[in-house]
Design a protein around this motif. Structure first.
Motif, short mmCIF file in Angstrom:
data_model
loop_
_atom_site.label_atom_id
_atom_site.label_comp_id
_atom_site.label_asym_id
_atom_site.label_seq_id
_atom_site.Cartn_x
_atom_site.Cartn_y
_atom_site.Cartn_z
N ALA A 5 -10.32 31.44 26.82
CA ALA A 5 -9.60 32.66 26.42
C ALA A 5 -8.87 32.42 25.15
O ALA A 5 -9.24 33.29 24.25
CB ALA A 5 -8.45 33.27 27.44
N LEU A 6 -8.11 31.42 25.16
CA LEU A 6 -7.31 31.12 23.93
C LEU A 6 -8.69 30.91 22.76
O LEU A 6 -8.35 31.35 21.58
CB LEU A 6 -6.44 30.01 24.04
CG LEU A 6 -5.85 29.37 22.78
CD1 LEU A 6 -4.81 30.41 22.36
CD2 LEU A 6 -5.02 28.32 23.16
N GLY A 7 -9.52 30.00 23.18
CA GLY A 7 -10.54 29.89 22.12
C GLY A 7 -11.37 31.02 21.80
O GLY A 7 -11.50 31.10 20.39
N VAL A 17 -9.78 23.45 21.13
CA VAL A 17 -8.35 23.70 21.63
C VAL A 17 -7.84 22.53 22.29
O VAL A 17 -6.75 22.02 21.95
CB VAL A 17 -8.35 24.89 22.56
CG1 VAL A 17 -7.15 25.11 22.99
CG2 VAL A 17 -9.05 26.10 21.91
N ARG A 18 -8.52 21.96 23.32
CA ARG A 18 -8.00 20.75 23.90
C ARG A 18 -7.87 19.53 22.88
O ARG A 18 -6.86 18.85 23.14
CB ARG A 18 -9.22 20.41 24.83
CG ARG A 18 -9.06 21.25 26.12
CD ARG A 18 -9.89 20.36 27.52
NE ARG A 18 -11.32 20.62 27.05
CZ ARG A 18 -12.19 21.40 27.50
NH1 ARG A 18 -11.60 22.67 27.96
NH2 ARG A 18 -13.48 21.39 27.03
N ASP A 19 -8.65 19.20 21.92
CA ASP A 19 -8.54 18.39 21.07
C ASP A 19 -7.32 18.51 20.15
O ASP A 19 -6.46 17.60 19.79
CB ASP A 19 -9.71 18.15 20.07
CG ASP A 19 -11.01 17.74 20.72
OD1 ASP A 19 -10.71 17.08 21.86
OD2 ASP A 19 -12.15 17.69 20.21
N ILE A 26 -1.00 21.80 18.14
CA ILE A 26 -0.32 22.89 19.17
C ILE A 26 0.49 22.39 20.15
O ILE A 26 0.18 21.16 20.96
CB ILE A 26 -1.36 23.97 19.60
CG1 ILE A 26 -2.36 23.10 20.86
CG2 ILE A 26 -2.13 24.48 18.67
CD1 ILE A 26 -3.32 24.06 21.37
N PRO A 27 1.58 23.17 20.80
CA PRO A 27 2.34 22.33 22.02
C PRO A 27 1.65 22.18 23.25
O PRO A 27 0.51 22.85 23.28
CB PRO A 27 3.29 23.89 22.17
CG PRO A 27 3.37 24.70 20.68
CD PRO A 27 2.10 24.34 20.25
N THR A 28 2.02 21.43 24.10
CA THR A 28 1.34 20.88 25.19
C THR A 28 1.51 22.11 26.21
O THR A 28 2.69 22.87 26.14
CB THR A 28 1.94 19.72 25.85
OG1 THR A 28 2.02 18.78 24.84
CG2 THR A 28 1.42 19.30 27.28
N LEU A 47 -2.20 27.93 16.49
CA LEU A 47 -3.61 27.74 16.04
C LEU A 47 -3.73 28.52 14.72
O LEU A 47 -4.55 28.19 14.05
CB LEU A 47 -4.59 28.17 17.26
CG LEU A 47 -4.65 27.21 18.44
CD1 LEU A 47 -5.57 27.92 19.32
CD2 LEU A 47 -5.23 26.01 17.80
N GLY A 48 -3.14 29.80 14.69
CA GLY A 48 -3.32 30.45 13.61
C GLY A 48 -2.51 29.75 12.39
O GLY A 48 -3.14 29.87 11.17
#
Length: 238
Positions: A5-7, A17-19, A26-28, A47-48
């Motif tokens: 969903a974030l992707g 996103v995971r990478d 990005i924060p854990t 991410l933005g």
């Protein structure tokens, strides 16, 4: 929200996103009871910020900078952001100086040359403010062609070789890579045309202007990122 969903929301694949999380961009994410990652608004903001910063300074520098920004104090973060603008300003000054250097080289290339003005590698390196190793590298790449003193392997730079070296020094100081410089020097040797040399530096200036504007756009994302990180202390970005 989930990784997928974030992707979808920011235009990245789940793996991207995971990478980026693994790299600290990005924060854990917290983990749900089922072990899946759960992302929040702060991850959207991060991410933005990465996307905007990558457009301004490049993906690799952005990936290197953001983890440091996230771990820094507000004063340190503000100083790093200031340095991004300062670096572009320094690059622009170097390119403009290189542009003037190219024009000077081309103007003086037609002047009469006294053979007594030929230079050794050490003398030319000092005149250009470069290391002798740089001149040897340019020679290896075919950019500069000094003569050899009879009976020795010592290099002797005549008018042509000095002009070539000055042109390379001017273009390299403006950030130009070696392949297009080699093409420009070939053009100069054959026809004396200089439009491509000037155009190369003009393109570099245009790219720096684009990066400067992109960095202004990224500033709003950086502000939101720092606010999200420490909401009780609204940051002041100098």
């Amino acid at each position: 929200m989930t990784t997928a969903a974030l992707g979808r929301l920011v235009g990245y694949s789940s793996q991207q996103v995971r990478d980026l999380e693994r790299l600290g961009v990005i924060p854990t994410a917290v983990r749900g009871a089922n072990g899946y990652r759960l992302y929040e608004q702060r991850h959207i903001i991060a991410l933005g910020t990465y996307r905007a910063l990558a457009a301004a300074i490049g993906p690799v520098p952005a990936r290197q900078l953001l983890p440091t920004l996230l771990a820094s104090t507000l004063d340190e973060a503000a100083e790093m952001i200031d340095e991004l603008h300062a670096a572009i300003a320094r690059d622009r000054a170097r390119v403009r100086e290189a542009r003037r250097g190219v024009d000077t080289v081309l103007t003086e290339a037609a002047d009469a040359f006294d053979e007594h003005d030929a230079m050794t590698i050490g003398e030319l390196a000092q005149a250009l403010d470069v290391r002798p190793s740089a001149l040897r590298h340019w020679e290896h790449e075919g950019l500069v062609s000094p003569d050899r003193i009879t009976g020795s392997q010592a290099r002797r730079y005549d008018a042509r070789a000095i002009t070539e070296a000055r042109m390379v020094a001017a273009l390299r100081s403006g950030g130009s890579p070696i392949p297009p410089i080699a093409r420009i020097l070939s053009q100069l040797r054959e026809t004396g045309l200089t439009m491509e040399a000037r155009a190369l530096l003009d393109e570099r200036l245009a790219d720096l202007s684009r990066r400067s504007i992109a960095l202004l756009e990224a500033a709003s994302h950086l502000h939101a990122l720092l606010v999200a990180r420490e909401p009780s202390r609204p940051p002041v970005i100098r």
